[in-house]
Write an enzyme that holds these catalytic residues in place. Structure first.
Site, PDB file in Angstrom:
ATOM      1  N   ARG A 240      28.382  84.673 105.228  1.00  0.00           N
ATOM      2  CA  ARG A 240      29.380  84.650 106.293  1.00  0.00           C
ATOM      3  C   ARG A 240      30.756  84.499 105.657  1.00  0.00           C
ATOM      4  O   ARG A 240      30.902  83.909 104.579  1.00  0.00           O
ATOM      5  CB  ARG A 240      29.121  83.495 107.280  1.00  0.00           C
ATOM      6  CG  ARG A 240      27.927  83.739 108.188  1.00  0.00           C
ATOM      7  CD  ARG A 240      28.224  84.814 109.224  1.00  0.00           C
ATOM      8  NE  ARG A 240      27.088  85.090 110.087  1.00  0.00           N
ATOM      9  CZ  ARG A 240      26.206  86.052 109.871  1.00  0.00           C
ATOM     10  NH1 ARG A 240      26.308  86.821 108.786  1.00  0.00           N
ATOM     11  NH2 ARG A 240      25.215  86.271 110.706  1.00  0.00           N
ATOM     12  N   HIS A 288      30.815  94.806 107.148  1.00  0.00           N
ATOM     13  CA  HIS A 288      29.609  94.128 107.635  1.00  0.00           C
ATOM     14  C   HIS A 288      28.448  95.118 107.800  1.00  0.00           C
ATOM     15  O   HIS A 288      27.840  95.229 108.869  1.00  0.00           O
ATOM     16  CB  HIS A 288      29.875  93.405 108.951  1.00  0.00           C
ATOM     17  CG  HIS A 288      28.944  92.242 109.176  1.00  0.00           C
ATOM     18  ND1 HIS A 288      29.335  91.092 109.800  1.00  0.00           N
ATOM     19  CD2 HIS A 288      27.635  92.056 108.847  1.00  0.00           C
ATOM     20  CE1 HIS A 288      28.305  90.247 109.857  1.00  0.00           C
ATOM     21  NE2 HIS A 288      27.259  90.819 109.290  1.00  0.00           N
TER      22      HIS A 288
END
Length: 319
Positions: A240, A288
């Site tokens: 993350r 991502h």
């Protein structure tokens, strides 16, 4: 697990960017369910081509990693199935009372993550960012090239994703050291605790982060820990964005402490256009995509867990 739900109750709502595709893939797997696209809060009725569910009728919700406040719109909600492997916003007791949730574990996600990590570890090992910069400058310079067996890859996280990543990297010849919640006997060296983390960082030429985001792991790659890496080390962050202190990262790159950072996850996504990460020569940005959940590959795992919930069986991979 059979694809039939028996007698459906309520509505399965799909709250995802590619919700229409998910709806289309789930429909034949859940023929007894009413499956509808749900518009994000404030989006009106612009969720897509499918019908938009009345929030009050949704008792099962298929999501990514939403703000928990979004779930308050669904008073009948009883089960949340994430289409993400790491829906950190749904952990830590934030779900409404009586609502269960599960994350997605699917071979397609694992395979994609293994491919991404292996590709970038090899690229960093073979100094491809250096040669790409030299090409742009029309510079012909060869650099000494260690073998994979002379490189240490430090892997943060040794769970469902970390284990197959480790097996692949070790198979390529890299010396892998993994950091996990507890040390254990394994095909590679596995360390734990603060001492184990310090030892891994001091030895790692390339650090790969696959950790979940928790209060304990937030900011784990800060200035102090980046300084413990060997001079010229690199990182690959697939965990993350909040795992990495961006200011400290940029400072370490500018000082030459780090050679390169491959970043697939960010605090704000999409990455703002004014972020200094876009233009920094020591940073590679990917949007991502390391292990994106594709409906054509992951719909069956999602459908099977909805079947389990409907039939009263324990769901797989609960949060």
């Amino acid at each position: 697990m059979a694809s039939m739900t028996g007698q459906g109750r309520g509505v399965v709502g799909v709250l995802l960017d590619d919700a229409d595709d998910w709806r289309r893939r789930l429909a034949p797997l859940l023929p007894d369910e009413r499956i509808e696209v749900v518009a994000p809060a404030g989006a009106g009725s612009t969720a897509g081509a499918g019908s938009v569910a009345d929030a009050s009728s949704v008792d099962v919700l298929v999501v990514g990693n939403p703000d928990p406040a979004e779930l308050a719109r669904f008073p009948a909600l009883r089960f949340v199935q994430s289409a993400w492997a790491g829906p950190d916003r749904l952990t830590g007791g934030v779900l409404p009372p009586g609502v269960a949730a599960a994350r997605l574990v699917d071979d397609s996600l694992t395979d994609a993550m293994v491919e991404y990590v292996a590709a970038w570890v090899l690229a960093l090992h073979r100094q491809l960012p250096v040669y790409r910069a030299q090409q742009a400058a029309r510079q012909w310079t060869a650099h000494a090239q260690p073998l994979a067996r002379e490189r240490v890859v430090g892997l943060l996280g040794y769970g469902a994703l970390g284990l197959p990543v480790t097996e692949t990297l070790a198979g390529l010849g890299f010396r892998v050291v993994a950091w996990a919640r507890r040390a254990r006997e394994a095909p590679v060296e596995v360390v734990s605790g603060a001492t184990g983390l310090d030892d891994l960082l001091r030895r790692a030429d390339i650090v790969v982060n696959l950790l979940p985001l928790t209060p304990e792991t937030r900011g784990i790659l800060d200035a102090d820990r980046l300084a413990r890496l060997p001079h010229g080390a690199s990182i690959v962050n697939c965990g993350r964005g909040a795992h990495v202190d961006v200011d400290a990262l940029l400072a370490a790159l500018d000082a030459g402490q780090l050679a390169h950072a491959v970043l697939d996850v960010f605090d704000d996504e999409p990455l703002p256009v004014d972020s200094p990460l876009w233009d920094h020569p020591g940073v590679t940005v990917t949007p991502h995509v390391a292990a994106a959940s594709e409906p054509r590959l992951a719909a069956r795992a999602v459908a099977d867990n909805i079947v389990r919930h409907r039939s009263g069986h324990p769901v797989l991979n609960p949060l």
